[in-house]
Design a protein around this motif. Structure first.
Motif, PDB file in Angstrom:
ATOM      1  N   PRO A  99      61.949  15.056  19.977  1.00 49.91           N
ATOM      2  CA  PRO A  99      62.380  16.174  20.921  1.00 49.91           C
ATOM      3  C   PRO A  99      63.848  16.146  21.103  1.00 49.91           C
ATOM      4  CG  PRO A  99      61.163  14.320  21.966  1.00 49.91           C
ATOM      5  CD  PRO A  99      60.951  14.234  20.479  1.00 49.91           C
ATOM      6  N   THR A 100      64.443  17.380  21.191  1.00 53.93           N
ATOM      7  CA  THR A 100      65.992  17.095  20.636  1.00 53.93           C
ATOM      8  C   THR A 100      66.772  18.590  21.150  1.00 53.93           C
ATOM      9  OG1 THR A 100      67.616  17.055  19.006  1.00 53.93           O
ATOM     10  CG2 THR A 100      65.652  18.184  18.338  1.00 53.93           C
ATOM     11  N   LEU A 101      67.853  18.271  21.593  1.00 57.49           N
ATOM     12  CA  LEU A 101      68.835  19.451  21.770  1.00 57.49           C
ATOM     13  C   LEU A 101      69.718  19.715  20.668  1.00 57.49           C
ATOM     14  CD1 LEU A 101      69.769  18.752  25.488  1.00 57.49           C
ATOM     15  CD2 LEU A 101      68.034  20.486  24.771  1.00 57.49           C
ATOM     16  N   GLU A 102      69.761  18.777  19.646  1.00 60.64           N
ATOM     17  CA  GLU A 102      70.661  18.765  18.599  1.00 60.64           C
ATOM     18  C   GLU A 102      69.749  18.439  17.173  1.00 60.64           C
ATOM     19  OE1 GLU A 102      73.627  15.419  18.651  1.00 60.64           O
ATOM     20  OE2 GLU A 102      72.842  15.358  20.764  1.00 60.64           O
ATOM     21  N   PRO A 103      70.268  18.582  16.266  1.00 54.38           N
ATOM     22  CA  PRO A 103      69.296  18.069  14.915  1.00 54.38           C
ATOM     23  C   PRO A 103      69.189  16.569  14.975  1.00 54.38           C
ATOM     24  CG  PRO A 103      71.051  19.679  14.524  1.00 54.38           C
ATOM     25  CD  PRO A 103      71.448  19.377  15.767  1.00 54.38           C
ATOM     26  N   HIS A 124      68.156   7.885  14.716  1.00 46.30           N
ATOM     27  CA  HIS A 124      69.355   8.071  15.193  1.00 46.30           C
ATOM     28  C   HIS A 124      69.406   8.973  16.450  1.00 46.30           C
ATOM     29  CE1 HIS A 124      74.006   9.241  14.316  1.00 46.30           C
ATOM     30  NE2 HIS A 124      73.749   8.747  15.568  1.00 46.30           N
ATOM     31  N   LEU A 125      69.554   8.447  17.708  1.00 45.68           N
ATOM     32  CA  LEU A 125      68.863   8.931  18.859  1.00 45.68           C
ATOM     33  C   LEU A 125      70.151   9.843  19.454  1.00 45.68           C
ATOM     34  CD1 LEU A 125      67.132   6.362  21.177  1.00 45.68           C
ATOM     35  CD2 LEU A 125      66.251   7.918  19.059  1.00 45.68           C
ATOM     36  N   ASP A 126      69.803  10.866  20.202  1.00 44.33           N
ATOM     37  CA  ASP A 126      70.612  11.943  20.920  1.00 44.33           C
ATOM     38  C   ASP A 126      71.923  11.286  21.553  1.00 44.33           C
ATOM     39  OD1 ASP A 126      70.999  14.455  22.113  1.00 44.33           O
ATOM     40  OD2 ASP A 126      70.899  13.467  24.014  1.00 44.33           O
ATOM     41  N   LEU A 130      70.543  13.233  27.143  1.00 46.95           N
ATOM     42  CA  LEU A 130      69.629  14.023  27.854  1.00 46.95           C
ATOM     43  C   LEU A 130      68.193  13.936  27.175  1.00 46.95           C
ATOM     44  CD1 LEU A 130      71.658  17.331  28.355  1.00 46.95           C
ATOM     45  CD2 LEU A 130      71.458  15.703  29.897  1.00 46.95           C
ATOM     46  N   ARG A 131      68.028  13.641  26.002  1.00 51.78           N
ATOM     47  CA  ARG A 131      66.693  13.273  25.437  1.00 51.78           C
ATOM     48  C   ARG A 131      66.555  12.195  24.843  1.00 51.78           C
ATOM     49  NH1 ARG A 131      64.266  18.400  24.695  1.00 51.78           N
ATOM     50  NH2 ARG A 131      62.563  17.292  24.830  1.00 51.78           N
ATOM     51  N   ARG A 132      67.329  10.986  24.916  1.00 50.21           N
ATOM     52  CA  ARG A 132      66.879   9.789  24.249  1.00 50.21           C
ATOM     53  C   ARG A 132      65.665   9.036  24.743  1.00 50.21           C
ATOM     54  NH1 ARG A 132      72.200   7.166  25.833  1.00 50.21           N
ATOM     55  NH2 ARG A 132      73.631   8.957  24.899  1.00 50.21           N
ATOM     56  N   ARG A 133      65.428   9.272  26.216  1.00 49.34           N
ATOM     57  CA  ARG A 133      64.202   8.568  26.739  1.00 49.34           C
ATOM     58  C   ARG A 133      62.890   9.404  25.974  1.00 49.34           C
ATOM     59  NH1 ARG A 133      65.158   6.189  32.428  1.00 49.34           N
ATOM     60  NH2 ARG A 133      63.231   5.041  31.830  1.00 49.34           N
ATOM     61  N   LEU A 139      58.842   8.221  19.572  1.00 54.08           N
ATOM     62  CA  LEU A 139      58.544   7.237  18.626  1.00 54.08           C
ATOM     63  C   LEU A 139      57.295   6.225  18.892  1.00 54.08           C
ATOM     64  CD1 LEU A 139      62.298   6.396  17.421  1.00 54.08           C
ATOM     65  CD2 LEU A 139      60.711   7.637  16.289  1.00 54.08           C
ATOM     66  N   LEU A 140      57.144   5.820  20.161  1.00 57.19           N
ATOM     67  CA  LEU A 140      56.190   4.949  20.589  1.00 57.19           C
ATOM     68  C   LEU A 140      54.876   5.458  20.283  1.00 57.19           C
ATOM     69  CD1 LEU A 140      58.008   3.051  23.458  1.00 57.19           C
ATOM     70  CD2 LEU A 140      57.506   2.248  20.968  1.00 57.19           C
ATOM     71  N   GLU A 141      54.766   6.913  20.712  1.00 60.02           N
ATOM     72  CA  GLU A 141      53.531   7.486  20.770  1.00 60.02           C
ATOM     73  C   GLU A 141      52.892   7.666  19.286  1.00 60.02           C
ATOM     74  OE1 GLU A 141      54.479  11.110  22.811  1.00 60.02           O
ATOM     75  OE2 GLU A 141      54.334  10.196  24.694  1.00 60.02           O
ATOM     76  N   PHE A 142      53.978   8.185  18.266  1.00 61.28           N
ATOM     77  CA  PHE A 142      53.631   7.898  16.860  1.00 61.28           C
ATOM     78  C   PHE A 142      53.102   6.826  16.398  1.00 61.28           C
ATOM     79  CE2 PHE A 142      54.907   6.999  12.601  1.00 61.28           C
ATOM     80  CZ  PHE A 142      54.119   7.790  11.937  1.00 61.28           C
TER      81      PHE A 142
END
Length: 233
Positions: A99-103, A124-126, A130-133, A139-142
């Protein structure tokens, strides 16, 4: 089994001297001599997203790129790449959407080392926060959805300053978050942005920031690595 795992944001191979030098990046990786390496910013961001580490250059080193690329000239997904020693058998690999606001995204691989399957995720997180959590949760759900239960390592540039705050809280008590030390900026590191997080199976023997003269100029980040032990079944 002991595994040396490294994470390195290579800044598209552009160093502090503003020179793009892929061979210098590879020389830093040779200094670390890790078994598994997750890279961030390994592909160019625009156009055909070509790798900044030419495949012909990789042929001269003891690692191979795990196949997670969606474009012919890339070695990663949104810049996330995984290198493993050539003798490692890659059982599975895929690019993960976040989930992201940027690539943003992640690279996932299951590899066999000494007869045991382990899962490697590089990310490589946000940058905005805003979307890091949400990204860590994804990732944990995957991992929770995967049918194969195997020891897991997640490494990368988390863009999180606090060691146990923000997105890092999502890992809870079951996962072990390793922050080897300040790794950004490479000239005078003050921020622990580069992390390694392991599932409960792993024991961390040692962890370091690799601060060699070459690494201090090769990228705006310093690489981090950990010596991880996996007890016998």
């Amino acid at each position: 089994m002991r595994l040396r795992f490294a994470s390195y944001n290579i800044h598209k191979a552009v160093g502090r001297d503003r020179k793009c030098d892929p061979e210098r990046i590879m020389a830093v990786l040779r200094e670390i001599d890790a078994d598994v390496i997750v890279l961030q910013e390994a592909d160019r961001r625009f156009g055909d997203r070509a790798s900044v580490l030419p495949r012909a250059l990789l042929d001269d080193y003891p690692w191979k790129a795990v196949d997670v690329a969606r474009r012919p000239r890339s070695i990663g997904w949104h810049g996330n790449a995984i290198l493993v020693r050539r003798e490692c058998e890659v059982q599975d690999s895929e690019a993960l959407h976040l989930p992201t606001l940027e690539p943003r995204g992640a690279a996932n691989a299951v590899i066999a080392i000494e007869g045991r399957n382990i899962r490697i995720i590089g990310t490589h997180l946000d940058l905005s926060g805003l979307r890091r959590r949400d990204q860590v949760r994804a990732l944990l759900e995957f991992v929770a959805r995967t049918t194969e239960d195997c020891p897991t390592i997640i490494g990368g540039d988390f863009n999180q300053w606090g060691r146990f705050t923000g997105a890092m809280r999502e890992f809870g008590d079951d996962w072990h978050a390793i922050s080897p030390g300040p790794s950004y900026p490479s000239r005078g590191p003050i921020a622990r942005l580069d992390r390694i997080v392991t599932s409960p199976s792993w024991l961390c023997h040692d962890a370091h920031v690799h601060h060699s003269p070459l690494a201090s100029v090769a990228s705006d980040h310093l690489p981090v690595y950990a010596e991880l032990d996996l007890p016998e079944l």
